[in-house]
Design a protein around this motif. Structure first.
Motif, PDB file in Angstrom:
ATOM      1  N   ILE A 177       0.896  -1.174  -0.154  1.00 17.92           N
ATOM      2  CA  ILE A 177       0.090   0.082  -0.097  1.00 17.92           C
ATOM      3  C   ILE A 177       0.791   1.166  -0.069  1.00 17.92           C
ATOM      4  O   ILE A 177       1.812   1.310   1.016  1.00 17.92           O
ATOM      5  CB  ILE A 177      -0.875   0.119   1.170  1.00 17.92           C
ATOM      6  N   PRO A 178       0.716   2.121  -1.027  1.00 17.03           N
ATOM      7  CA  PRO A 178       1.781   3.387  -1.266  1.00 17.03           C
ATOM      8  C   PRO A 178       1.228   4.216   0.326  1.00 17.03           C
ATOM      9  O   PRO A 178       0.058   4.460   0.382  1.00 17.03           O
ATOM     10  CB  PRO A 178       1.450   3.734  -2.475  1.00 17.03           C
ATOM     11  N   GLN A 179       2.237   5.055   0.549  1.00 13.61           N
ATOM     12  CA  GLN A 179       1.813   5.965   1.450  1.00 13.61           C
ATOM     13  C   GLN A 179       1.195   7.100   0.753  1.00 13.61           C
ATOM     14  O   GLN A 179       0.331   7.826   1.496  1.00 13.61           O
ATOM     15  CB  GLN A 179       3.408   6.397   2.109  1.00 13.61           C
ATOM     16  N   TYR A 180       1.555   7.579  -0.327  1.00 14.16           N
ATOM     17  CA  TYR A 180       1.098   8.511  -1.145  1.00 14.16           C
ATOM     18  C   TYR A 180       0.728   8.067  -2.638  1.00 14.16           C
ATOM     19  O   TYR A 180       1.479   7.046  -2.947  1.00 14.16           O
ATOM     20  CB  TYR A 180       1.850   9.784  -1.118  1.00 14.16           C
ATOM     21  N   CYS A 181       0.033   8.470  -3.121  1.00 13.04           N
ATOM     22  CA  CYS A 181      -0.256   8.304  -4.596  1.00 13.04           C
ATOM     23  C   CYS A 181       0.363   9.369  -5.624  1.00 13.04           C
ATOM     24  O   CYS A 181       0.286   8.915  -6.792  1.00 13.04           O
ATOM     25  CB  CYS A 181      -1.871   7.881  -4.915  1.00 13.04           C
ATOM     26  N   MET A 200       0.505  13.518  -1.754  1.00 20.41           N
ATOM     27  CA  MET A 200      -1.093  13.373  -1.684  1.00 20.41           C
ATOM     28  C   MET A 200      -1.488  12.025  -1.613  1.00 20.41           C
ATOM     29  O   MET A 200      -1.215  10.963  -2.060  1.00 20.41           O
ATOM     30  CB  MET A 200      -1.422  13.800  -3.165  1.00 20.41           C
ATOM     31  N   SER A 201      -2.385  11.869  -0.749  1.00 20.74           N
ATOM     32  CA  SER A 201      -2.904  10.466  -0.259  1.00 20.74           C
ATOM     33  C   SER A 201      -3.925   9.934  -1.544  1.00 20.74           C
ATOM     34  O   SER A 201      -4.370  10.689  -2.458  1.00 20.74           O
ATOM     35  CB  SER A 201      -3.963  10.436   0.982  1.00 20.74           C
ATOM     36  N   ALA A 335      -6.583  19.090   1.740  1.00 19.51           N
ATOM     37  CA  ALA A 335      -6.033  18.691   0.438  1.00 19.51           C
ATOM     38  C   ALA A 335      -6.693  17.730  -0.315  1.00 19.51           C
ATOM     39  O   ALA A 335      -7.536  16.861  -0.005  1.00 19.51           O
ATOM     40  CB  ALA A 335      -4.543  18.183   0.900  1.00 19.51           C
ATOM     41  N   PRO A 336      -6.568  17.689  -1.503  1.00 16.47           N
ATOM     42  CA  PRO A 336      -7.220  16.903  -2.569  1.00 16.47           C
ATOM     43  C   PRO A 336      -6.378  15.498  -2.281  1.00 16.47           C
ATOM     44  O   PRO A 336      -5.230  15.573  -2.006  1.00 16.47           O
ATOM     45  CB  PRO A 336      -7.116  17.440  -3.977  1.00 16.47           C
ATOM     46  N   CYS A 337      -7.181  14.568  -2.978  1.00 16.93           N
ATOM     47  CA  CYS A 337      -6.330  12.996  -2.903  1.00 16.93           C
ATOM     48  C   CYS A 337      -6.143  12.981  -4.495  1.00 16.93           C
ATOM     49  O   CYS A 337      -6.635  13.476  -5.367  1.00 16.93           O
ATOM     50  CB  CYS A 337      -7.302  11.934  -2.334  1.00 16.93           C
ATOM     51  N   GLU A 338      -5.438  12.048  -4.678  1.00 15.82           N
ATOM     52  CA  GLU A 338      -4.968  11.440  -5.961  1.00 15.82           C
ATOM     53  C   GLU A 338      -5.518  10.122  -6.428  1.00 15.82           C
ATOM     54  O   GLU A 338      -5.699   9.256  -5.608  1.00 15.82           O
ATOM     55  CB  GLU A 338      -3.634  11.535  -6.265  1.00 15.82           C
ATOM     56  N   PRO A 339      -6.404   9.822  -7.453  1.00 12.55           N
ATOM     57  CA  PRO A 339      -6.867   8.535  -7.838  1.00 12.55           C
ATOM     58  C   PRO A 339      -5.879   7.601  -8.277  1.00 12.55           C
ATOM     59  O   PRO A 339      -4.746   7.990  -8.489  1.00 12.55           O
ATOM     60  CB  PRO A 339      -7.676   8.891  -9.144  1.00 12.55           C
ATOM     61  N   CYS A 340      -6.125   6.366  -7.825  1.00 17.42           N
ATOM     62  CA  CYS A 340      -5.352   5.234  -8.036  1.00 17.42           C
ATOM     63  C   CYS A 340      -5.626   4.817  -9.684  1.00 17.42           C
ATOM     64  O   CYS A 340      -6.503   3.907  -9.741  1.00 17.42           O
ATOM     65  CB  CYS A 340      -5.578   3.940  -6.997  1.00 17.42           C
ATOM     66  N   ILE A 341      -4.899   5.248 -10.231  1.00 18.61           N
ATOM     67  CA  ILE A 341      -4.689   4.844 -11.658  1.00 18.61           C
ATOM     68  C   ILE A 341      -4.145   3.483 -12.004  1.00 18.61           C
ATOM     69  O   ILE A 341      -3.154   3.106 -11.727  1.00 18.61           O
ATOM     70  CB  ILE A 341      -4.104   5.784 -12.527  1.00 18.61           C
TER      71      ILE A 341
END
Length: 356
Positions: A177-181, A200-201, A335-341
């Motif tokens: 599991i990444p700490q951030y995306c 960014m989460s 803060a915005p989050c980053e989608p998991c692509i």
């Protein structure tokens, strides 16, 4: 030093400079060659094809990925399966699809410019099961430093069948599991070059995928047919955290042709270029261009049965402290989050044996 001596030195230096003629060797520019790395297996989600083009000799970049190609495989029962591009240059079939042991598979590639390529048929041979896997911690002083290389070595045992001509390859896939995306850089001030990094989460569930890189771990039963293969080294997991390390070990069958190709490739990679090293052999894969067999095509398309075993490495058992890798702080809230692509190195699909 006398003035005459100084004058003589300057004259000689000037003559030497005038004798230096820059050499501009002619650089041969070869047309880009298609590079194929493909595999069909009897396990769902494990079949894939990567396509790229070799860069020019003078280019400093890596090979260029091939996008927008039509990729599919056929078998000897006339079944056809499409491979879809899930990330640039990386193609996979539907996640539920799997090959069948005993069938032969042929890869077909059509580039966006109309060029077509095809592999020789590859047979999915059966594969033995893995009997046991085990982990051992070790550390060794890094040469020329006072720090240690710390990690856990993974081994396995299996029983080779009594049938001759069995060929093996081992690989692995690690999920975490990444700490951030995403890592973003924010300037310290309006006109500054300095910046701060923040993480960014991920917007939802996400796993990073780390696959074996440049690993050619193969063997045959030519010398040990029907005997036990013991303490086969598979990988070394890093000790940079106390968290459990999750990895899926893959044991593959190979055809004789695939084994010989990989053995030659391994020899070339390990060849150090010394005076008494063997000259590199011509590495011939099993791909060719339709209607132009003289065109150079690199890489190999293989077919394999696969035994997969999950392994959890409890890194808390180490007798020392981990080498923690520092990470940037999270982006200040709100803060915005980053989608998991979805890609070859990241997925939002939970690994089959994940239990955390």
């Amino acid at each position: 030093m006398k003035p005459v001596s100084l004058l003589l030195i300057f004259v000689l230096a000037g003559l030497l400079c005038q004798c230096i003629t820059p050499i501009n060797p002619d650089t041969r520019t070869l047309p880009p060659s298609l590079v194929v790395d493909g595999l069909v297996t009897d396990q769902p989600g494990r079949s894939r094809v990567s396509l790229s083009l070799t860069a020019d000799y003078t280019a400093t970049s890596l090979n260029y990925v091939v996008q927008g190609a039509a990729v599919f495989v056929t078998d000897n029962t006339d079944q056809r399966t499409a491979f879809n591009e899930i990330s640039p240059g990386f193609y996979q079939p539907d996640s539920s699809w799997r090959g069948t042991i005993g069938r032969q598979y042929t890869l077909h590639v059509r580039l966006s410019d109309g060029r077509e390529y095809q592999s020789k048929p590859e047979l999915i041979r059966p594969i033995a099961s893995i009997d046991s896997m085990y982990v051992e911690y070790s550390q060794q002083l890094k040469y020329g430093t006072d720090t240690y290389d710390k990690g856990f070595d993974v081994y396995l045992d299996l029983q080779d069948p009594a049938t001759p001509n069995d060929y093996y390859r081992w690989s692995w896939v690690h999920y975490e599991i990444p700490q951030y995306c995403k890592i973003v850089k924010i300037p310290v001030c309006g006109n500054c070059l300095d910046h701060l990094e923040f993480g960014m989460s991920c917007c939802g569930s996400c796993w990073d995928i780390v696959r074996y890189q440049n690993l050619i771990n193969i063997t045959s039963d030519q010398a040990i047919n029907g005997n036990r293969i013991s303490r086969r080294s598979i990988l070394r997991t890093p000790f940079n955290s106390y968290s459990t390390y999750y990895v899926e070990i893959e044991q593959q069958s190979l055809t004789k042709e695939a084994y010989e190709y990989l053995a030659t490739l391994k020899d070339q990679i390990q060849n150090t270029g010394g005076l008494f090293d063997a000259a590199p052999a011509t590495l011939v894969g099993n791909m060719s261009r339709v209607n132009d067999p003289e065109e150079r095509v690199l890489g190999y398309f293989g077919a394999s049965a696969m035994t997969i075993r999950p392994l959890y490495v409890d890194r808390r058992t180490a007798p020392t402290y981990p080498d923690v890798i520092p990470s940037p702080p999270p982006l200040p809230q709100p803060a915005p989050c980053e989608p998991c692509i979805e890609s070859a190195i990241r997925t939002g699909k939970k690994p089959i044996w994940w239990r955390y």
